[in-house]
Design a protein around this motif. Sequence first.
Motif, PDB file in Angstrom:
ATOM      1  N   TYR A  28       0.823  -1.215   0.000  1.00 14.66           N
ATOM      2  CA  TYR A  28       0.000   0.000   0.000  1.00 14.66           C
ATOM      3  C   TYR A  28       0.854   1.261   0.000  1.00 14.66           C
ATOM      4  CZ  TYR A  28      -3.619   3.290   1.341  1.00 14.66           C
ATOM      5  OH  TYR A  28      -4.492   4.347   1.357  1.00 14.66           O
ATOM      6  N   LYS A  29       0.581   2.140  -0.967  1.00 16.42           N
ATOM      7  CA  LYS A  29       1.338   3.402  -1.050  1.00 16.42           C
ATOM      8  C   LYS A  29       0.388   4.600  -1.011  1.00 16.42           C
ATOM      9  CE  LYS A  29       5.539   1.680  -2.099  1.00 16.42           C
ATOM     10  NZ  LYS A  29       5.555   0.507  -1.215  1.00 16.42           N
ATOM     11  N   VAL A  31      -2.756   7.172   0.858  1.00 14.99           N
ATOM     12  CA  VAL A  31      -2.649   8.237   1.863  1.00 14.99           C
ATOM     13  C   VAL A  31      -3.264   7.876   3.206  1.00 14.99           C
ATOM     14  CG1 VAL A  31      -2.541  10.116   0.187  1.00 14.99           C
ATOM     15  CG2 VAL A  31      -4.777   9.274   0.942  1.00 14.99           C
ATOM     16  N   GLU A  32      -3.959   6.743   3.281  1.00 11.36           N
ATOM     17  CA  GLU A  32      -4.654   6.440   4.536  1.00 11.36           C
ATOM     18  C   GLU A  32      -3.653   5.977   5.600  1.00 11.36           C
ATOM     19  OE1 GLU A  32      -8.313   4.502   3.888  1.00 11.36           O
ATOM     20  OE2 GLU A  32      -8.630   4.286   6.054  1.00 11.36           O
ATOM     21  N   PRO A  33      -3.591   6.701   6.720  1.00 12.16           N
ATOM     22  CA  PRO A  33      -2.562   6.369   7.719  1.00 12.16           C
ATOM     23  C   PRO A  33      -2.728   4.951   8.244  1.00 12.16           C
ATOM     24  CG  PRO A  33      -3.694   8.420   8.252  1.00 12.16           C
ATOM     25  CD  PRO A  33      -4.432   7.816   7.119  1.00 12.16           C
ATOM     26  N   ASP A  34      -1.618   4.257   8.348  1.00  9.28           N
ATOM     27  CA  ASP A  34      -1.528   2.943   9.001  1.00  9.28           C
ATOM     28  C   ASP A  34      -2.251   1.793   8.293  1.00  9.28           C
ATOM     29  OD1 ASP A  34       0.030   4.100  10.896  1.00  9.28           O
ATOM     30  OD2 ASP A  34      -1.610   4.411  12.323  1.00  9.28           O
ATOM     31  N   LEU A  35      -2.820   2.028   7.126  1.00 10.85           N
ATOM     32  CA  LEU A  35      -3.458   0.907   6.409  1.00 10.85           C
ATOM     33  C   LEU A  35      -2.353   0.033   5.807  1.00 10.85           C
ATOM     34  CD1 LEU A  35      -6.005  -0.497   5.362  1.00 10.85           C
ATOM     35  CD2 LEU A  35      -6.011   1.065   3.409  1.00 10.85           C
ATOM     36  N   LYS A  36      -2.474  -1.300   6.016  1.00 13.02           N
ATOM     37  CA  LYS A  36      -1.418  -2.211   5.541  1.00 13.02           C
ATOM     38  C   LYS A  36      -1.914  -3.070   4.372  1.00 13.02           C
ATOM     39  CE  LYS A  36       1.577  -1.339   8.839  1.00 13.02           C
ATOM     40  NZ  LYS A  36       2.549  -0.386   8.428  1.00 13.02           N
ATOM     41  N   ASN A  37      -2.973  -3.842   4.657  1.00 13.90           N
ATOM     42  CA  ASN A  37      -3.473  -4.797   3.665  1.00 13.90           C
ATOM     43  C   ASN A  37      -4.995  -4.809   3.701  1.00 13.90           C
ATOM     44  OD1 ASN A  37      -1.047  -6.140   5.203  1.00 13.90           O
ATOM     45  ND2 ASN A  37      -0.929  -6.745   3.063  1.00 13.90           N
ATOM     46  N   ILE A  38      -5.540  -5.400   2.645  1.00 12.06           N
ATOM     47  CA  ILE A  38      -6.975  -5.712   2.679  1.00 12.06           C
ATOM     48  C   ILE A  38      -7.128  -7.165   2.233  1.00 12.06           C
ATOM     49  CG2 ILE A  38      -9.256  -5.187   1.739  1.00 12.06           C
ATOM     50  CD1 ILE A  38      -8.402  -2.314   1.407  1.00 12.06           C
ATOM     51  N   TYR A  39      -7.955  -7.915   2.983  1.00  9.75           N
ATOM     52  CA  TYR A  39      -8.231  -9.302   2.604  1.00  9.75           C
ATOM     53  C   TYR A  39      -9.717  -9.420   2.264  1.00  9.75           C
ATOM     54  CZ  TYR A  39      -3.649 -10.092   4.493  1.00  9.75           C
ATOM     55  OH  TYR A  39      -2.310 -10.014   4.712  1.00  9.75           O
ATOM     56  N   VAL A  40     -10.005 -10.090   1.156  1.00  8.27           N
ATOM     57  CA  VAL A  40     -11.392 -10.201   0.690  1.00  8.27           C
ATOM     58  C   VAL A  40     -11.769 -11.672   0.619  1.00  8.27           C
ATOM     59  CG1 VAL A  40     -12.982  -9.637  -1.193  1.00  8.27           C
ATOM     60  CG2 VAL A  40     -11.020  -8.140  -0.743  1.00  8.27           C
ATOM     61  N   LYS A  41     -12.879 -12.039   1.265  1.00 10.25           N
ATOM     62  CA  LYS A  41     -13.307 -13.442   1.184  1.00 10.25           C
ATOM     63  C   LYS A  41     -14.833 -13.497   1.063  1.00 10.25           C
ATOM     64  CE  LYS A  41     -13.863 -14.016   6.067  1.00 10.25           C
ATOM     65  NZ  LYS A  41     -13.833 -14.650   7.261  1.00 10.25           N
ATOM     66  N   GLN A  76     -11.674  -2.190  -7.813  1.00 10.44           N
ATOM     67  CA  GLN A  76     -11.190  -1.356  -8.920  1.00 10.44           C
ATOM     68  C   GLN A  76     -10.610  -0.046  -8.381  1.00 10.44           C
ATOM     69  OE1 GLN A  76     -14.312  -1.598 -11.632  1.00 10.44           O
ATOM     70  NE2 GLN A  76     -13.068  -1.208 -13.417  1.00 10.44           N
ATOM     71  N   THR A  77     -11.357   0.607  -7.498  1.00  8.05           N
ATOM     72  CA  THR A  77     -10.898   1.885  -6.942  1.00  8.05           C
ATOM     73  C   THR A  77      -9.642   1.686  -6.103  1.00  8.05           C
ATOM     74  OG1 THR A  77     -13.217   2.443  -6.786  1.00  8.05           O
ATOM     75  CG2 THR A  77     -11.718   3.924  -5.676  1.00  8.05           C
ATOM     76  N   LEU A  78      -9.637   0.605  -5.302  1.00 11.02           N
ATOM     77  CA  LEU A  78      -8.486   0.380  -4.420  1.00 11.02           C
ATOM     78  C   LEU A  78      -7.209   0.187  -5.228  1.00 11.02           C
ATOM     79  CD1 LEU A  78     -10.240  -1.984  -1.871  1.00 11.02           C
ATOM     80  CD2 LEU A  78      -9.260   0.249  -1.346  1.00 11.02           C
ATOM     81  N   LEU A  79      -7.346  -0.469  -6.379  1.00 11.66           N
ATOM     82  CA  LEU A  79      -6.154  -0.696  -7.206  1.00 11.66           C
ATOM     83  C   LEU A  79      -5.799   0.542  -8.015  1.00 11.66           C
ATOM     84  CD1 LEU A  79      -6.606  -4.299  -8.658  1.00 11.66           C
ATOM     85  CD2 LEU A  79      -4.992  -3.524  -6.946  1.00 11.66           C
ATOM     86  N   GLN A  80      -6.827   1.176  -8.585  1.00 11.74           N
ATOM     87  CA  GLN A  80      -6.528   2.247  -9.530  1.00 11.74           C
ATOM     88  C   GLN A  80      -6.271   3.592  -8.859  1.00 11.74           C
ATOM     89  OE1 GLN A  80      -9.843   1.670 -12.151  1.00 11.74           O
ATOM     90  NE2 GLN A  80      -8.825   0.041 -13.274  1.00 11.74           N
ATOM     91  N   GLU A  81      -6.906   3.824  -7.712  1.00  9.08           N
ATOM     92  CA  GLU A  81      -6.769   5.166  -7.129  1.00  9.08           C
ATOM     93  C   GLU A  81      -6.189   5.170  -5.725  1.00  9.08           C
ATOM     94  OE1 GLU A  81     -10.646   6.929  -7.286  1.00  9.08           O
ATOM     95  OE2 GLU A  81     -10.877   6.300  -9.355  1.00  9.08           O
ATOM     96  N   ASN A  82      -6.398   4.076  -5.005  1.00 10.51           N
ATOM     97  CA  ASN A  82      -6.089   4.144  -3.581  1.00 10.51           C
ATOM     98  C   ASN A  82      -4.724   3.612  -3.187  1.00 10.51           C
ATOM     99  OD1 ASN A  82      -8.481   5.315  -3.314  1.00 10.51           O
ATOM    100  ND2 ASN A  82      -9.290   3.930  -1.775  1.00 10.51           N
ATOM    101  N   GLY A  83      -3.931   3.288  -4.180  1.00  6.12           N
ATOM    102  CA  GLY A  83      -2.544   3.036  -3.862  1.00  6.12           C
ATOM    103  C   GLY A  83      -2.130   1.618  -3.495  1.00  6.12           C
ATOM    104  N   PHE A  84      -2.982   0.600  -3.728  1.00  8.73           N
ATOM    105  CA  PHE A  84      -2.487  -0.767  -3.536  1.00  8.73           C
ATOM    106  C   PHE A  84      -1.753  -1.183  -4.806  1.00  8.73           C
ATOM    107  CE2 PHE A  84      -5.575  -0.713  -0.181  1.00  8.73           C
ATOM    108  CZ  PHE A  84      -4.898  -1.390   0.812  1.00  8.73           C
ATOM    109  N   ARG A  85      -0.540  -1.647  -4.630  1.00  6.68           N
ATOM    110  CA  ARG A  85       0.269  -1.929  -5.820  1.00  6.68           C
ATOM    111  C   ARG A  85       0.444  -3.418  -6.069  1.00  6.68           C
ATOM    112  NH1 ARG A  85       4.382   2.946  -6.602  1.00  6.68           N
ATOM    113  NH2 ARG A  85       2.817   4.555  -6.399  1.00  6.68           N
TER     114      ARG A  85
END
Length: 395
Positions: A28-29, A31-41, A76-85
């Motif tokens: 994650y790169k 702007v949200e402070p301290d966010l590390k990962n997101i897991y989806v199930k 889609q938003t998390l990948l394209q705009e929110n900085g998960f690489r």
Amino acid sequence: MSTDQYFITHIQSSIQDDDFIKLSLGDYKGVEPDLKNIYVKPVLIKRAFKLSFTYRYKTRDITKNFMVEEAIEQIQTLLQENGFRMATLFTTKENTICQWNKKRGWMLKSEQPTSAKLDSLSHDYQKERKIGSTSKKYLAELRLTDSDGKVFKNAQDKWRQINHYIELLSSMLKELPADKELSVVDMGAGKGYLTFALYDYLNNELNKPASVVGVEYRDDLVSLCNNIASSSSFNKLSFVQGTIEDYNPTQELNVLIALHACDTATDDAIFKGITNGADLIVVAPCCHKQVRRQLEKVKATNDLDFMTQYGIFLERHAEMLTDGIRALILEYYGYQTKVLQFIADAHTPKNVMIVGVKKAINLKKQHEILAKLLATKAYFGMEYHYLERLCGLSS
Ligand SMILES: C[S@@+](CC[C@H](N)C(=O)[O-])C[C@H]1O[C@@H](n2cnc3c(N)ncnc32)[C@H](O)[C@@H]1O
């Protein structure tokens, strides 16, 4: 299609095909402070299939659940705009890694699956198909299942499509009035797979009494479907031979459906829905010839010539313009409109579904929409849209 868009489509297909195990987002790169990962199930909540997102922060976790369409938009938003690489999709067939590279952009890599088994919940979900059981007479008579209720191999796609379609509609159907028998019309019903499924779902799964009429101009299909409805004792399901243009409901209309009705037949269906005050209008358009022909005429002189000179782009313009204006006209008549992906690209390119839910008409908005319609036609060099003309909105 761009690599990240392809990856999103891959996620959608895996959900639709029951291969989806989980998805993880990392590196994650944003702007949200301290966010590390997101897991989806996947999770089942009150018998509804949802995707559960666990947002993992440095010192806490937050969980949010989304319906599939919303979840896909989120990813889609998390990948394209929110900085998960980096994103890893785990399916029973493979692990797919989608990773951002500074020089080369999004890159995809496939690996052997970590697990070839679905977890128990996904199993439950498979059993939890919207059409509760495969041992139904109409499914066998439509040649989707054998007499023991086993879905034929070559009917698996159709079976998934039917369930997915009901899944998409279910939350909207649940919102419909419960105090009276619903009236549903399916225009261009074809062999009636979806018409039967909808009747069955409303009456037998949701316990919402509904009469359903399929309108179809092929005589042979109408006879076949009426015979199957009768042998299944679906007493309030009937098919009538005729055109969409000429069909007039004999009673109040609650739901208007038209899936893959050709070209302007979709407009005729929307028009019937609007003029009969349907509470819910759902169409999945087919071809877009009426608008395409007009774009074809002006393509050499239009500012968009650098795109529309290519057949495939002209086609896509025609599709988006036709369906965008349909959605706009529905809004004009007070319908709250959504455009969804009906089935993943891998199955058919005809995959857009327009859904309109009737709300109140807003005069100010109507003026704005008319102005937008006029400007859009001028920009694209279009003379008219068939639905606009049917509704008497063209100037
Ligand atoms: C591609 S099929 C789709 C069938 C079904 N709705 C589905 O999605 O599985 C389109 C059907 O609409 C019928 N159809 C097309 N235009 C029509 C019209 N103007 N009036 C009545 N039926 C029409 C065709 O005969 C055909 O059976």
